[in-house]
Write an enzyme that holds these catalytic residues in place. Structure first.
Site, PDB file in Angstrom:
ATOM      1  N   LYS A 162      -1.586  -3.692   5.201  1.00 57.95           N
ATOM      2  CA  LYS A 162      -2.787  -2.856   4.033  1.00 57.95           C
ATOM      3  C   LYS A 162      -3.675  -3.828   3.658  1.00 57.95           C
ATOM      4  O   LYS A 162      -3.298  -4.578   4.183  1.00 57.95           O
ATOM      5  CB  LYS A 162      -1.695  -2.096   2.909  1.00 57.95           C
ATOM      6  CG  LYS A 162      -0.437  -0.613   3.671  1.00 57.95           C
ATOM      7  CD  LYS A 162       0.136  -0.625   1.928  1.00 57.95           C
ATOM      8  CE  LYS A 162       1.569   0.165   2.803  1.00 57.95           C
ATOM      9  NZ  LYS A 162       2.141   1.089   1.620  1.00 57.95           N
ATOM     10  N   HIS A 201      -3.028   7.433   7.236  1.00 57.33           N
ATOM     11  CA  HIS A 201      -1.693   6.887   6.216  1.00 57.33           C
ATOM     12  C   HIS A 201      -1.856   7.908   5.305  1.00 57.33           C
ATOM     13  O   HIS A 201      -2.715   8.659   4.816  1.00 57.33           O
ATOM     14  CB  HIS A 201      -2.127   5.595   6.560  1.00 57.33           C
ATOM     15  CG  HIS A 201      -1.030   5.048   5.322  1.00 57.33           C
ATOM     16  ND1 HIS A 201      -0.965   5.308   3.897  1.00 57.33           N
ATOM     17  CD2 HIS A 201       0.237   4.422   6.072  1.00 57.33           C
ATOM     18  CE1 HIS A 201       0.313   4.338   3.895  1.00 57.33           C
ATOM     19  NE2 HIS A 201       0.463   3.902   4.872  1.00 57.33           N
ATOM     20  N   GLY A 233       6.432   2.403  -0.120  1.00 60.95           N
ATOM     21  CA  GLY A 233       6.375   1.074  -1.102  1.00 60.95           C
ATOM     22  C   GLY A 233       7.166   2.144  -2.572  1.00 60.95           C
ATOM     23  O   GLY A 233       6.838   1.031  -3.505  1.00 60.95           O
ATOM     24  N   SER A 266      10.032   2.684   2.780  1.00 63.61           N
ATOM     25  CA  SER A 266      10.179   1.183   2.539  1.00 63.61           C
ATOM     26  C   SER A 266      11.556   1.051   3.132  1.00 63.61           C
ATOM     27  O   SER A 266      12.855   0.794   3.249  1.00 63.61           O
ATOM     28  CB  SER A 266      12.068   1.716   1.287  1.00 63.61           C
ATOM     29  OG  SER A 266       9.743   2.284  -0.160  1.00 63.61           O
TER      30      SER A 266
HETATM   31  C1  PEP Z   1       3.442   2.296   4.787  1.00 62.71           C
HETATM   32  O1  PEP Z   1       2.771   2.158   3.879  1.00 62.71           O
HETATM   33  O2  PEP Z   1       2.933   2.387   5.946  1.00 62.71           O
HETATM   34  C2  PEP Z   1       5.171   2.270   4.373  1.00 62.71           C
HETATM   35  C3  PEP Z   1       6.007   2.516   5.007  1.00 62.71           C
HETATM   36  O3  PEP Z   1       5.243   1.307   3.218  1.00 62.71           O
HETATM   37  P1  PEP Z   1       6.448   0.953   3.186  1.00 62.71           P
HETATM   38  O4  PEP Z   1       7.505  -0.108   4.052  1.00 62.71           O
HETATM   39  O5  PEP Z   1       6.294  -0.681   1.645  1.00 62.71           O
HETATM   40  O6  PEP Z   1       7.027   1.888   2.232  1.00 62.71           O
END
Ligand code: PEP
Length: 247
Positions: A11, A91, A166, A204
């Site tokens: 990101k 995304h 997240g 996550s």
């Molecule tokens: C993502 O942004 O694609 C993502 C899965 O983030 P996280 O693993 O932090 O939830």
């Protein structure tokens, strides 16, 4: 035994020094059935590629156009020129921040394919849809809105429930597996192909929950946000994949 693909999405995080630190701790994760890539912010693609060994390059987004008067955009061909293998499209953070439609995401996806790269089409329902029982309907509409009947099957899909990104909340292995099975049957119907299209789970994922997700029959890997920023936690997730594959 299936193959696993692991893609880290950095990101809006990273710098030359954090890439150097990642490189110092990253020693590669070698298994013939595991593919590992990182999507750093676009300005760092070249620096990442020359600094970090044994990790493929992915991009976080691309333009729906191939060239011309589109200030600030980056074409799929440019990403190919930089040595990317994968490009994320759709995304949930891009969908929301730029009000991206499924049609636009589909155009990006086909630009990526035309450049010879693999698009990773991100789909996923928000919390309201999950709680109201419309998660499958939402995800089906996202797939059907972006894909054209009979188009190229050179792609991956990432199922990323928005409520799990997240937040520290993860879909249970059963929830992920059920949705992945639905996605695969939908891909089969739309694309009219027996081709096995990998479906990654995102939301996550961390070293503690990765193995249970990899064990699901329809989970072909993971798209990892926060836990990919440190080489140590990303390597632990990769090792969970290798342990599963070697089992
Ligand atoms: C993502 O942004 O694609 C993502 C899965 O983030 P996280 O693993 O932090 O939830």
């Amino acid at each position: 035994m299936k193959n696993l693909t692991l893609i880290g999405n950095w990101k809006l995080n990273g710098s030359k020094s954090s890439i150097q630190a990642f490189s110092n701790e990253w020693h590669g994760c070698d298994h013939p059935a595991l593919t590992v890539a990182i999507a750093p912010p676009a300005p760092y693609l070249g620096y990442f590629a020359k600094t970090v060994a044994s990790c493929l390059l992915a991009a976080q987004d691309c333009s729906a156009h191939d060239e011309g008067a589109h200030t600030g955009e980056i074409s799929a061909a440019m990403l190919a020129d930089w040595g990317c293998r994968y490009v994320l499209v759709g995304h949930s953070e891009c969908r929301e921040a730029h009000a991206e439609s499924d049609e636009l995401i589909g155009e990006k996806l086909r630009q990526v394919q035309a450049a010879g790269l693999l698009p990773v089409l991100c789909v996923g329902e928000d919390r309201h849809a999950r709680e109201s029982g419309t998660a499958e309907t939402v995800v089906k509409a996202q797939l059907r809105g972006a894909l054209l009947a009979g188009q190229s099957t050179a792609l991956l899909v990432a199922y990323e429930p928005v409520w799990a990104i997240g937040t520290g909340l993860t879909a249970s292995p059963e929830q992920a597996n059920d949705m992945h099975a639905m996605i695969k049957s939908e891909l089969y119907e739309v694309l009219q192909s027996e081709q096995d299209i990998p479906v990654l789970y995102g939301g996550s994922v961390n070293p503690d929950n990765a193995r249970a997700l990899f064990e699901c029959a329809h989970v072909d890997g993971a798209l990892v946000g926060g836990a990919s920023l440190s080489a140590e936690s990303f390597a632990s997730i990769a090792r969970a994949g290798i342990n599963y594959l070697s089992h």
